[in-house]
Design a protein around this motif. Sequence first.
Motif, mmCIF file in Angstrom:
data_model
loop_
_atom_site.group_PDB
_atom_site.id
_atom_site.type_symbol
_atom_site.label_atom_id
_atom_site.label_comp_id
_atom_site.label_asym_id
_atom_site.label_seq_id
_atom_site.Cartn_x
_atom_site.Cartn_y
_atom_site.Cartn_z
ATOM 1 N N ARG A 149 0.821 -1.215 0.000
ATOM 2 C CA ARG A 149 0.000 0.000 0.000
ATOM 3 C C ARG A 149 0.851 1.259 0.000
ATOM 4 N NH1 ARG A 149 -3.759 -1.945 4.939
ATOM 5 N NH2 ARG A 149 -1.658 -2.460 5.662
ATOM 6 N N GLU A 150 2.102 1.114 0.382
ATOM 7 C CA GLU A 150 3.000 2.265 0.357
ATOM 8 C C GLU A 150 3.590 2.496 -1.028
ATOM 9 O OE1 GLU A 150 5.951 1.634 3.318
ATOM 10 O OE2 GLU A 150 4.511 1.335 4.955
ATOM 11 N N LEU A 151 3.354 1.543 -1.941
ATOM 12 C CA LEU A 151 3.973 1.634 -3.269
ATOM 13 C C LEU A 151 2.957 1.778 -4.404
ATOM 14 C CD1 LEU A 151 6.639 -1.227 -2.899
ATOM 15 C CD2 LEU A 151 6.925 1.216 -2.422
ATOM 16 N N ILE A 152 1.860 1.027 -4.341
ATOM 17 C CA ILE A 152 0.927 0.949 -5.482
ATOM 18 C C ILE A 152 -0.272 1.854 -5.233
ATOM 19 C CG2 ILE A 152 -0.552 -0.599 -6.833
ATOM 20 C CD1 ILE A 152 1.433 -2.838 -6.191
ATOM 21 N N ILE A 153 -0.461 2.795 -6.156
ATOM 22 C CA ILE A 153 -1.496 3.820 -6.007
ATOM 23 C C ILE A 153 -2.530 3.677 -7.123
ATOM 24 C CG2 ILE A 153 -1.937 6.292 -5.810
ATOM 25 C CD1 ILE A 153 -0.117 5.100 -3.604
ATOM 26 N N LYS A 154 -3.787 3.586 -6.717
ATOM 27 C CA LYS A 154 -4.907 3.538 -7.661
ATOM 28 C C LYS A 154 -5.494 4.919 -7.849
ATOM 29 C CE LYS A 154 -8.423 0.822 -7.395
ATOM 30 N NZ LYS A 154 -9.471 -0.080 -6.903
ATOM 31 N N ILE A 162 -4.396 2.222 -12.388
ATOM 32 C CA ILE A 162 -3.186 2.514 -11.617
ATOM 33 C C ILE A 162 -2.591 3.864 -12.027
ATOM 34 C CG2 ILE A 162 -0.865 1.680 -11.027
ATOM 35 C CD1 ILE A 162 -3.163 -0.094 -10.003
ATOM 36 N N ASP A 163 -2.164 4.618 -11.033
ATOM 37 C CA ASP A 163 -1.387 5.835 -11.283
ATOM 38 C C ASP A 163 0.073 5.389 -11.425
ATOM 39 O OD1 ASP A 163 0.071 8.162 -11.228
ATOM 40 O OD2 ASP A 163 -1.048 9.074 -9.576
ATOM 41 N N TYR A 164 0.438 5.046 -12.675
ATOM 42 C CA TYR A 164 1.765 4.451 -12.893
ATOM 43 C C TYR A 164 2.911 5.407 -12.611
ATOM 44 C CZ TYR A 164 -0.095 0.083 -14.719
ATOM 45 O OH TYR A 164 -0.730 -1.142 -14.836
ATOM 46 N N ASN A 165 2.725 6.709 -12.858
ATOM 47 C CA ASN A 165 3.811 7.652 -12.585
ATOM 48 C C ASN A 165 4.187 7.633 -11.104
ATOM 49 O OD1 ASN A 165 4.109 8.522 -15.211
ATOM 50 N ND2 ASN A 165 2.543 10.126 -15.016
ATOM 51 N N GLU A 166 3.174 7.781 -10.246
ATOM 52 C CA GLU A 166 3.416 7.806 -8.816
ATOM 53 C C GLU A 166 3.895 6.434 -8.318
ATOM 54 O OE1 GLU A 166 3.661 9.189 -4.904
ATOM 55 O OE2 GLU A 166 3.447 10.279 -6.795
ATOM 56 N N PRO A 197 -7.330 3.017 1.799
ATOM 57 C CA PRO A 197 -7.033 1.623 1.433
ATOM 58 C C PRO A 197 -7.994 1.106 0.368
ATOM 59 C CG PRO A 197 -8.085 1.729 3.593
ATOM 60 C CD PRO A 197 -7.787 3.146 3.200
ATOM 61 N N THR A 198 -7.481 0.296 -0.523
ATOM 62 C CA THR A 198 -8.292 -0.283 -1.597
ATOM 63 C C THR A 198 -7.654 -1.608 -2.013
ATOM 64 O OG1 THR A 198 -9.324 0.129 -3.751
ATOM 65 C CG2 THR A 198 -7.059 0.911 -3.455
ATOM 66 N N THR A 199 -8.250 -2.236 -2.996
ATOM 67 C CA THR A 199 -7.689 -3.503 -3.511
ATOM 68 C C THR A 199 -7.611 -3.435 -5.031
ATOM 69 O OG1 THR A 199 -9.810 -4.636 -3.802
ATOM 70 C CG2 THR A 199 -8.793 -4.728 -1.605
ATOM 71 N N LEU A 200 -6.924 -4.414 -5.604
ATOM 72 C CA LEU A 200 -6.778 -4.504 -7.059
ATOM 73 C C LEU A 200 -7.758 -5.505 -7.665
ATOM 74 C CD1 LEU A 200 -2.875 -4.485 -7.360
ATOM 75 C CD2 LEU A 200 -4.458 -2.555 -7.440
ATOM 76 N N GLY A 201 -8.755 -5.907 -6.879
ATOM 77 C CA GLY A 201 -9.746 -6.856 -7.380
ATOM 78 C C GLY A 201 -9.307 -8.294 -7.171
ATOM 79 N N ARG A 202 -10.264 -9.233 -7.284
ATOM 80 C CA ARG A 202 -9.943 -10.642 -7.098
ATOM 81 C C ARG A 202 -8.892 -11.071 -8.123
ATOM 82 N NH1 ARG A 202 -13.132 -13.479 -3.570
ATOM 83 N NH2 ARG A 202 -11.311 -14.807 -3.631
ATOM 84 N N GLY A 203 -7.895 -11.778 -7.653
ATOM 85 C CA GLY A 203 -6.782 -12.140 -8.527
ATOM 86 C C GLY A 203 -5.750 -11.044 -8.617
#
Length: 815
Positions: A149-154, A162-166, A197-203
């Motif tokens: 959660r400290e790395l991947i930002i939606k 995904i906010d790929y730049n950030e 907090p969030t998730t990337l979906g099932r899988g």
Amino acid sequence: MNVLKFGGSSVANAETIESVIEIINQQSQDQRLYVVVSALGGVTDLLLQAGAEASANDENYRNTLLEIEKRHLETVKTLIPVLSQSAIISKVKAKLNSLESLCEGVFLLSELSVKTAAVIASFGEILSSYIIYEAAKIRGLDIILKDSRELIIKTNNTKVTIDYNETNQRIKQFADNNTHKISIFPGFIAKTQEDEPTTLGRGGSDFTAAILAAAINAKELQIWTDVSGMYTANPKLVKQAKPVYHISYQEAMELSHFGAKVIYPPTIHPVLEKNIPIVIKNTFKPLDQGTLITRNVTDRKKPVTGISHIDSIAIISLEGSGMVGIPGFSKRLFEALFLENINVILITQASSEHSICLAVEAVEAEKAKSTLDVAFEFEISKHKLDPVKIENNVAIVALVGDNMYHHQGLSGKMFSTLGKNNVNIRAIAQGASEKNISVVIEEKDIKKALNTLHEQFFEVKTKQLNLFITGVGNVGSKLLEQLQQQDKYLKDKLRLKIRVAGVSNSRKMAFNENGIDLNIWQKALTNGEKADAVSFFTKAKEMNLRNSIFVDNTANPDIAKIYKHYLAESMAVVTCNKIACADEYPNYEELQDLSRKFNAPFLYETNVGAGLPIIDTLNNLVASGDNIHKIQAVLSGSLNFVFNKYTKGVTFHDIVKKAQEEGYTEPDPKIDLSGVDVARKILILARESGQVMELSNIEKEAFLPSESLETKNVEDFFISLTKNEKHFEEILEEANKKDCRLKYVAQYENGKAKVGLQHIPINHPFYNLEGSDNIVLFYTDRYPKQPLIVKGAGAGADVTASGIFADIIRVGKSK
């Protein structure tokens, strides 16, 4: 550097986690690793269940939480030495207490927000990654735990964007400051740009790994699961499925979108741009080759790479003249669905523009319908469009392969293969790239469709036939014996794999989708359920197996009445039971029509001559344009046996009894001796010659006394034979005086047929007919004076069973 992801099945318990740690340890010897882990197998479902129960004021959520706690604490106690457990258990319990407090709040409020659901779901990966980290550290691995959660930002909380730049900036910063050989991350979880907090979906753990791999330009992304790669089809549904060792990104995306569960669809996108290979490996069989996914594949010749499917979908249909030639109609349709976040899986539109249908997940079907009803309310009210229709309980099956491009005949082969097995296609979609051919079918047909297509496109020309056999007396038991004896020959020489999926006698019936063991079929039948003809058909239909054949070894009229139901389900019918083909002509014709309509072979060679190819010979003559003028035949092996053996000094009763005991007659010999059986046989031959005829049109010359014909049971029939021995002696004496032999002859000529006992002179082809042999003379345009003769054994369980066996093989070659 490699990125390794381990799914829920790989970290299901302490034992499997030990295997994971060993794999990590081995690979970390010569390179640095990023390791992404899922929740313990099944824990995410339990977490979502607990949240749902709490929001519904169901106090059972507490029991669900206890189950979650038990799973994790047992894992810790097994993995971690006793002296090191205290601090770890304390931290695990602290996290579980936080989870309990969260669920208690949901219970009190009776409300579960999207944000809270995401937080609850995240506990699975947070707990598993911590436990695995501690277990690996205790075993001496150089490892660090980093919260994803400290790395991947939606960018939002609904769709996975995904906010790929950030995200890439944060991952790079972590990588620059990290000196550990192994970094472990909880998969699935992330944060939004608003730091929620969030998730990337099932899988989503696959996605976590792909994002990390792309950000650090990994050498390879490894997905570790419980199967040895991607398969030609779902191995749980298709036993013959095999791993595909090398596929392209495009093929992997097609297969993953269409239900291949070993990889999550969005996973491929981040690594595709960086051209990073993906490898699917088996945690429990690490030495297996697995599947390599790269940009190009040049070492495969087959046009189709895999067969996949999606179940639990619905078809939404919109029809009406108001669609024709209206610009922007499709835009309105898809925009309406887009605004409601409804994902469209498949689209097909008629070139007339009169209808359009699309597939959505079944859970979104009602929402899609109401959305479109509102969007096109005006057109529907003016009857320019019909109200939106929903068709549930359907599925999509797809052929996938890069080499399908410009490969002629694939679509036709796919459709005909499904059609032959009564799999109805509701819709078809094929992209211009020709890498995917998708069809919509009924959900109940998924397994049959997958196995049928896999057999067609991947298996070495070996066809599986599934038999449902009723009647296991003399003929039926011999058939089962022959099937068992010839099993290897059929596989090696004819490429046929025959298995008996159902068997029945008059009392019991037994079924096994994987095949009844023919060594112990009697035991299976003894332990089976109560039998009746309708239930047997119903069960065979429900099993819905490909290349199904119903085999009737009885003389039961009730079973004959059900043939039409088997044929209407595209199940072939093979029978020695003459009743159906000798029934009233409209019923006979209906069976022939059903056989043609549903491409279901209806074969009954043994109706006339047991194992002799009499009907086949006749059909070949007719099909080649020959005209049948006359048929003369001895068609009853039992009657021929009786009159060949009946001589002075032997009673007629004893000869008939012996014929019954040796299996030459029907269980009730009166059927043979009354001439009814022979009349049915000549009727069938007349009909096969093109004549419309009923059994009542056949002239029958009885030789039995009226007392014998009027008996009500077999016992009384045999008593009557003894009482009327004088009658039979007179018949024999009259033939002997003329130096003739007695033969029961059937004849068809000029549209008329008759059966009866005749005196056969010494120069006649029938005179030297021995034992239970049959003989048929065909007089045709091509054989006007010297008839075409078919002669051989015409009775007995062995030869009848072999005739049925031959018909089964004919079905196998034709279906």
